[in-house]
Design a protein around this motif. Structure first.
Motif, mmCIF file in Angstrom:
data_model
loop_
_atom_site.group_PDB
_atom_site.id
_atom_site.type_symbol
_atom_site.label_atom_id
_atom_site.label_comp_id
_atom_site.label_asym_id
_atom_site.label_seq_id
_atom_site.Cartn_x
_atom_site.Cartn_y
_atom_site.Cartn_z
ATOM 1 N N SER F 89 0.289 -1.555 0.049
ATOM 2 C CA SER F 89 0.278 0.212 0.136
ATOM 3 C C SER F 89 0.603 1.081 0.056
ATOM 4 O O SER F 89 1.763 0.901 0.594
ATOM 5 N N SER F 90 0.680 2.635 -0.869
ATOM 6 C CA SER F 90 1.283 3.024 -0.567
ATOM 7 C C SER F 90 0.866 4.693 0.014
ATOM 8 O O SER F 90 0.949 5.749 -0.238
ATOM 9 N N ASP F 91 -0.158 4.219 1.325
ATOM 10 C CA ASP F 91 -0.667 5.381 2.199
ATOM 11 C C ASP F 91 -0.185 5.486 3.542
ATOM 12 O O ASP F 91 -0.544 5.185 3.904
ATOM 13 N N ASN F 92 1.149 5.300 3.008
ATOM 14 C CA ASN F 92 2.064 5.800 4.244
ATOM 15 C C ASN F 92 3.149 6.997 3.833
ATOM 16 O O ASN F 92 4.234 6.633 5.001
ATOM 17 N N GLY F 93 1.964 7.692 3.249
ATOM 18 C CA GLY F 93 3.267 8.799 3.706
ATOM 19 C C GLY F 93 3.978 9.348 1.680
ATOM 20 O O GLY F 93 4.028 8.010 1.353
ATOM 21 N N LYS F 94 4.654 10.418 2.315
ATOM 22 C CA LYS F 94 5.677 10.933 1.384
ATOM 23 C C LYS F 94 6.793 11.851 1.728
ATOM 24 O O LYS F 94 6.341 12.334 2.581
ATOM 25 N N VAL F 95 8.065 11.172 0.946
ATOM 26 C CA VAL F 95 9.655 11.785 1.759
ATOM 27 C C VAL F 95 9.729 12.598 0.398
ATOM 28 O O VAL F 95 10.156 11.766 -0.940
ATOM 29 N N ALA F 96 10.424 13.308 0.718
ATOM 30 C CA ALA F 96 11.365 14.067 -0.568
ATOM 31 C C ALA F 96 12.635 13.319 -0.589
ATOM 32 O O ALA F 96 13.473 13.513 0.346
ATOM 33 N N VAL F 97 13.597 13.328 -1.571
ATOM 34 C CA VAL F 97 14.845 12.758 -1.696
ATOM 35 C C VAL F 97 15.242 14.036 -2.461
ATOM 36 O O VAL F 97 15.613 13.426 -3.700
ATOM 37 N N VAL F 98 16.301 14.824 -2.130
ATOM 38 C CA VAL F 98 16.994 16.229 -2.290
ATOM 39 C C VAL F 98 18.683 15.547 -2.505
ATOM 40 O O VAL F 98 18.916 15.226 -1.857
ATOM 41 N N CYS F 99 18.639 15.415 -3.870
ATOM 42 C CA CYS F 99 20.442 15.587 -4.039
ATOM 43 C C CYS F 99 20.739 16.847 -4.970
ATOM 44 O O CYS F 99 20.442 17.234 -6.045
ATOM 45 N N ALA F 100 22.444 16.876 -4.563
ATOM 46 C CA ALA F 100 22.785 18.133 -4.873
ATOM 47 C C ALA F 100 23.362 17.977 -6.129
ATOM 48 O O ALA F 100 23.274 19.057 -6.778
ATOM 49 N N GLY F 101 23.730 16.675 -6.662
ATOM 50 C CA GLY F 101 24.049 16.903 -8.144
ATOM 51 C C GLY F 101 23.989 15.093 -8.950
ATOM 52 O O GLY F 101 23.680 14.021 -7.994
ATOM 53 N N THR F 102 24.321 15.447 -9.762
ATOM 54 C CA THR F 102 23.847 13.739 -10.557
ATOM 55 C C THR F 102 24.490 12.639 -10.461
ATOM 56 O O THR F 102 24.175 11.585 -10.055
ATOM 57 N N SER F 103 25.915 13.148 -9.313
ATOM 58 C CA SER F 103 27.090 12.094 -9.297
ATOM 59 C C SER F 103 26.712 11.623 -7.592
ATOM 60 O O SER F 103 26.495 10.881 -6.797
ATOM 61 N N ASP F 104 25.308 12.509 -6.818
ATOM 62 C CA ASP F 104 25.077 11.412 -5.868
ATOM 63 C C ASP F 104 23.632 10.481 -6.271
ATOM 64 O O ASP F 104 22.860 9.938 -5.118
ATOM 65 N N ALA F 105 23.355 10.367 -7.730
ATOM 66 C CA ALA F 105 22.415 9.577 -7.893
ATOM 67 C C ALA F 105 22.848 8.232 -7.196
ATOM 68 O O ALA F 105 21.624 7.284 -7.001
ATOM 69 N N PRO F 106 23.652 7.453 -6.826
ATOM 70 C CA PRO F 106 23.657 6.406 -6.787
ATOM 71 C C PRO F 106 22.933 5.930 -5.125
ATOM 72 O O PRO F 106 21.899 5.244 -4.293
ATOM 73 N N VAL F 107 24.211 6.748 -4.603
ATOM 74 C CA VAL F 107 23.610 6.942 -2.607
ATOM 75 C C VAL F 107 21.569 7.271 -2.695
ATOM 76 O O VAL F 107 20.678 6.302 -2.346
ATOM 77 N N ALA F 108 21.441 8.113 -3.472
ATOM 78 C CA ALA F 108 19.708 8.960 -3.861
ATOM 79 C C ALA F 108 18.763 7.953 -4.389
ATOM 80 O O ALA F 108 17.523 7.297 -3.324
ATOM 81 N N GLY F 109 19.323 7.003 -5.247
ATOM 82 C CA GLY F 109 19.002 5.888 -5.200
ATOM 83 C C GLY F 109 18.353 4.563 -4.702
ATOM 84 O O GLY F 109 17.302 4.033 -4.756
ATOM 85 N N GLU F 110 18.847 4.049 -4.017
ATOM 86 C CA GLU F 110 19.073 3.362 -2.349
ATOM 87 C C GLU F 110 18.189 4.045 -1.676
ATOM 88 O O GLU F 110 17.195 3.023 -1.654
ATOM 89 N N ALA F 111 17.862 5.126 -1.652
ATOM 90 C CA ALA F 111 16.121 5.672 -0.305
ATOM 91 C C ALA F 111 15.346 5.317 -1.298
ATOM 92 O O ALA F 111 14.592 4.853 -0.671
ATOM 93 N N VAL F 112 14.904 5.889 -2.438
ATOM 94 C CA VAL F 112 14.317 5.559 -2.614
ATOM 95 C C VAL F 112 13.661 4.590 -3.403
ATOM 96 O O VAL F 112 12.571 4.309 -2.974
ATOM 97 N N VAL F 113 14.274 3.454 -3.215
ATOM 98 C CA VAL F 113 14.076 1.762 -3.620
ATOM 99 C C VAL F 113 13.789 1.446 -2.160
ATOM 100 O O VAL F 113 12.814 1.168 -1.986
ATOM 101 N N THR F 114 14.004 1.874 -1.111
ATOM 102 C CA THR F 114 13.996 1.263 0.165
ATOM 103 C C THR F 114 12.473 2.275 1.068
ATOM 104 O O THR F 114 11.665 1.763 0.651
ATOM 105 N N LEU F 115 12.590 3.591 0.760
ATOM 106 C CA LEU F 115 10.921 3.962 0.470
ATOM 107 C C LEU F 115 10.020 3.400 0.426
ATOM 108 O O LEU F 115 8.723 2.784 1.010
ATOM 109 N N GLU F 116 9.977 3.014 -1.365
ATOM 110 C CA GLU F 116 9.292 2.016 -2.000
ATOM 111 C C GLU F 116 8.222 1.022 -1.616
ATOM 112 O O GLU F 116 7.481 0.722 -1.550
ATOM 113 N N THR F 117 9.607 -0.096 -1.258
ATOM 114 C CA THR F 117 9.823 -1.011 -0.402
ATOM 115 C C THR F 117 8.928 -1.194 0.473
ATOM 116 O O THR F 117 7.979 -1.603 0.607
#
Lengths: 226, 226, 226, 226, 226, 226, 226, 226
Positions: F89-117
């Motif tokens: 269910s995705s009725d568990n709120g919403k989190v912004a993942v804010v990223c300084a640069g393109t190079s930080d994408a893998p770490v931001a991606g780990e956060a996004v996948v975890t949140l969605e899981t």
């Protein structure tokens, strides 16, 4: 163009207002970006700023850029990609890039490429480390004739302090990660430069030839706009 | 006296055989010892070795020593206590103690007192930092006329490398804890000296004027025994 | 030859006056240089100084040197290139190179090659770590018969202090980056040696076998010139 | 008493079940506690465990304890407060506390007081640093006759490795914060001990004489319960 | 055999008297040695001590050993080579090797192999990290039934302190270099263990499963000799 | 299921009671585990928790998981493996993942996948570094509309402090190891964030996108359970 | 009031719009400010925000504040100054402040004062360190009944990870600078907490009780506004 | 006056040629010098250069200077002594000194005093930290109207990067040692500034307001000489 504007490229918001705000267009730090991202940002910058500079670039990233900007150039040792719409005017002053040893060449190269991209003349002086101080003294007049002096040094963090004691121009020091043992990836050179007793030395990050060149160009632009 | 002998003083086993094994008597590192312990060890050394040297000494410790060895001398800035049975011969060579700044004086002083206690002539040359390199060049011949050169420097870890590039004598570097900010208690100077590109520089611990003098005296003794 | 002279090689100003000023010719630190640069500098040194020593050299760099100086030799484990116009005289004293473990061999090797290039006899004594102190005691007389002692140790930063307590000769310590976990690339050994309570120990940079040998040769030259 | 029990004192939950679970009662780390809190915890421990040990104690804290437990004792140099309901039996083995220098005495003292509080006999052997290795060799048999060996050393992190190479008993090393310059508050000694090549050495925190004694007592109790 | 004896192998002085002095034969730290040197030392140890243990070994080094000692065994994950003349008696006590996570297995494996080589029974308990404390509580009785407890933990430097609060046996902690970001190659776990408030914990170097096992065996041997 | 239960998989005790105790199932940290171990733990979690999340996973580990759980998904740049029994269910709120640069994408991606899981909606906002502050100001309202804000930044540890000064929601900062020279593997960004003057910022370990997401989900779950 | 407004006090621009932007008024970090500056800023905040909180305050600074705001209160151990126009409503949730030892009381106190100033109820639970895990288990239900948990720990960086494994609420960790030797001013506890394997732990700066409380209040405000 | 000249004062060689070589007279770093030495050097500089600037000065040192140079001025918070033969012309440009917080005032003060001593106009802008970014935006035009910008920041190493993204003038950053916990005496701010993504930032040593001012004056002098 609005100073606070930006353009959305692949995974990136390109800061197209930077030239207006800061005097130079945005530059691409390529490490950690995909080749496709680098190419996509390059196209935006080529169209909005008329000049592209990518630092810490790989050949694979260059191949992607050259596919969309065929006149782009790859500076292998300096690891930079450049593309200029037109030849930059070079009436923007002159900066000496002074180098303690042959091994510091890639960092010095990044500084030289950056300066030239910004239309500043660069004079590269290599191998004038403090262990043979006469080599530096022989180059003293050439160095002092420039507007700003960038000193690149690894093992020998001592060089900027000695140079600053000999000239009356701003000295920007770049520590490099070259060296034996307890250099700790450039930390020794960095601390040495920060503690330099030669007044007037300022320092940028380890191996950051680009940053030193950018700071130097900020100064020469002020001088030559007058 | 047996080379492996020792004498029990208050809370200490004094290594009375050290002179025979290593060429110099044991020296008292006073920090952390009680005044009474320092005095007790001093008496043993006075009787067995004929010479007493206490480093990192306080005035309170000196007062205890002078009560039992009235001719003892306190070198305030250098923080040393000395007592000599007879005037040491000074035919043991000559060592230059070169100093980047006035602030390094206490450490340089410890080196000078140690050298003189061991019968080595010390020539103190202060304020020849690399930011005004001509001051060093003016002193070059005096320095090179010595057997060994000790270079004491804080902020300016650069000095030993420059000196080593100018002379053909052994150079021993002493980093000091003097300095602004990112000096980190002498760490910056220490790393700078270890990374010095001037070949032939060796380094002792931060603020360890004694250790540098001891090492220098080990070399001059070899030279002048011949 | 003028003491302040230099010759321009590919990307390098070779300090040809160094021999006159410092007693030894310039040495090539090969890391970070191209094979072609190493070869170019080697030729200049061969012609001006009659001796070539390259440290931290790769086989590829050696191949470039051997193409122009066919008699050059590659010392694989020590990672050194040498070339001598004529056999150096070996009447320049004798230095012990004492080694805690087999793993320290490359650094000890660099010291030995450097000493021999400078015409100093080197005596290599391996595997005398402090965990089996009797092995060191058995070698004590051999060690003390040398002019200077170089102690190379990694995990076991303790060795120089123990050696210095047994002999009356100058001891130069070389920390190595060999070791388990909290060795931090030689930092543990370096700090241990700097804090060594054995008086008279001086220290060079981590893995810097060359620097220790150079310093040792500076001392033996003084001794044997007399 | 329940092994998971505790008693509420002023601002503290005293772990009265610790003796049952771990074999020793809880000990008071006095630093950062008010005198009143130390006294309050002391009373609880006196009544439940029959023994009180406070480490890193000030005289002011002792004064508060002695007001409620008049037979309490203050060990000034070791900075410990002790109180025993009855004389502890001392049939719990014997531990050597070996000390490199006089300056390490406070830490060694903390170890000795802790051992004696736990009914373990302590044999203190001072001033046997590696710079005069014969002093250590002379004490070797005494040391090896103990069940466990605690080695306290500051500048000279080398000592535990040398001791471990001479005996067949467990060796526990305590680095101390005594020393010149690059000791960095005991870090140099700590790293030296962790990298000690002498097998079988384990290490406790800097200046933690108590922890070493506690660990040693854990071993002797196993031995002497049989 | 004399306790101070040694045998010369290829580039190594094998300390054949170590068994007599310290209770265990010398062990080969393979890292940095050539395959041929490892094999040569192995043969000496096989003949003089009847047991061979090589840690940090590569398969290539094992191949060289197996050519001369065909019954040698390679423990791949633990990176150890072992060879025993006869099955070691296993009446030397029992040690628990407790592991926070699966990732710590190689270090725990080195400890287990070492213990078994020395004839000590090893009980491996994995995956009992503090984030699910009930898993540890479930294993508590098994752990406390051993003579000594080795706790191997990376990210989770907390485990030894928790274990030490639950048992009355000696606890030896091994930090590992496993972990995210600010673990700094095991430094975080190391510092955590040194600061552990659980009394009685001692620590060995990062990833040093061998050292922990050696120390544990020193204790169990004392216990079971009686 | 019992909150203190666990299931034995290959070399692992899977903490099946974690969901009951902590609100989320156990997650697999794949680094250092064999592919077979990862697959074995995945099966246990799939059966007991209905959801699998593996971080720091390699493709080889994914291949082993997909063999036993065919619907598993591999997120290449984020290096995560996921498997869900049913769509969360995705009725568990919403989190912004804010990223300084393109190079930080893998770490931001780990956060996004975890949140969605964990059934939390993730809004990814990239390339809003402080050097072009207008890009951040343009995104301010979108960011403040989320429940929690995760800020991922490397070179530019400054971003979380600036964000925290603009919004009234909890800000969790993730330093990344991206950057030039004196970034020291993320240490500079970490220290910068810890010293951030923007009140209300909390920090997780370097590159630990998972940890930030887990902490954020802990907060949103509280909010949306009401 | 405008969210971007500020008022000029003595040497300071007080950010009076902060309450509107971030939900809490600006707070005064007193260290390094003169007593007069602290008083001047306090008056501005009292008039614009109706609440004053000064952290790291000295008694001298308090005396200056109390001269202009007579109802101000000084919390000595927590080193805080507070002044409230009216009693804050306390219907803003509840936060547990969990403390490993008595010595951590000042930092925990700063957190409690901050929470209460912001109208959040604080429940202080002291002395539940991991060395006696049963004390923590006894307090588990009380802790889990709070909205957020702040864990303050020095030597024992382990506590937050253990707590996070027992509860389902957000856990914010505060490392403190209390401890023996290799704690390095809180660095050991900080690194331990960052590496904590207990998911969901976030960390603030060393000794920063205020920051943890601020972050906790940000969460409880979201919860109780609904 | 000769550019390579110097004058011997008490224990110091005053570099009287510095003005000619570097454009500014020598400056006295007072820390570690005796009051008498400071006075002696001041007199030499007053006579040869017509201007005296002493940094890191104590009141006691000032008292000694004022005895010989009655018009000398003491700047208490900035810890500087100044003496000018005549009022310096102020036609040497204008430098903004931007300050994150009140606590950074002493370092900013040192920069201001230095600039004014060198005849450069200084504009001090305090309390514009990034946590309330609108305060900085309000001051933007004033800042950009200066020739060079010095940014002084402690906790908040972020400020220089944000400023550099808003203006087109050279930005020189000064990290200060102000701050909580993991600031480590300014190291956090220093690393943050070095890693600043805002191009064109250069950095001086921690707390080195003098060095930043000196570097800024080197630039403005070039601009205004034309």
């Amino acid at each position: 163009m609005n100073h606070a504007s930006f353009v959305q490229a692949e995974n990136a918001r390109v800061d197209t207002g930077r030239h207006g705000r800061c005097g130079f267009p945005e530059v691409i730090f390529c490490e950690g970006k995909t080749a496709s991202e680098v190419a996509s940002i390059s196209v935006v910058l080529a169209h909005t700023a008329g000049v592209v500079l990518g630092t810490r670039a790989s050949r694979q990233q260059f191949d992607a850029v050259t596919a969309v900007l065929p006149e782009a150039v790859f500076h292998e040792r300096a690891r930079c990609i450049t593309w200029n719409q037109a030849n930059a005017s070079s009436d923007n002053g002159k900066v000496a890039v002074v180098c303690a040893g042959t091994s510091d060449a890639p960092v010095a190269g990044e500084a030289v490429v950056t300066l030239e991209t910004f239309g500043v003349e660069a004079m590269l002086i290599t191998d004038v480390g403090v262990a043979g101080i006469h080599r530096l003294l022989a180059a003293r007049d050439d160095i002092n004739a420039c507007d700003v002096i960038i000193v690149v040094a690894g093992m020998e963090g001592a060089l900027p302090g000695v140079v600053a004691g000999l000239v009356e121009k701003p000295v920007i020091a770049v520590p490099t990660s070259v060296g034996y043992g307890a250099n700790f990836g450039g930390l020794a050179a960095l601390l040495g430069m920060l503690n330099s007793c030669g007044s007037g030395v300022t320092v940028v990050n380890i191996d950051n030839g680009f940053g030193a060149a950018y700071a130097a160009a900020t100064i020469t632009r002020l001088l030559h706009r007058k």
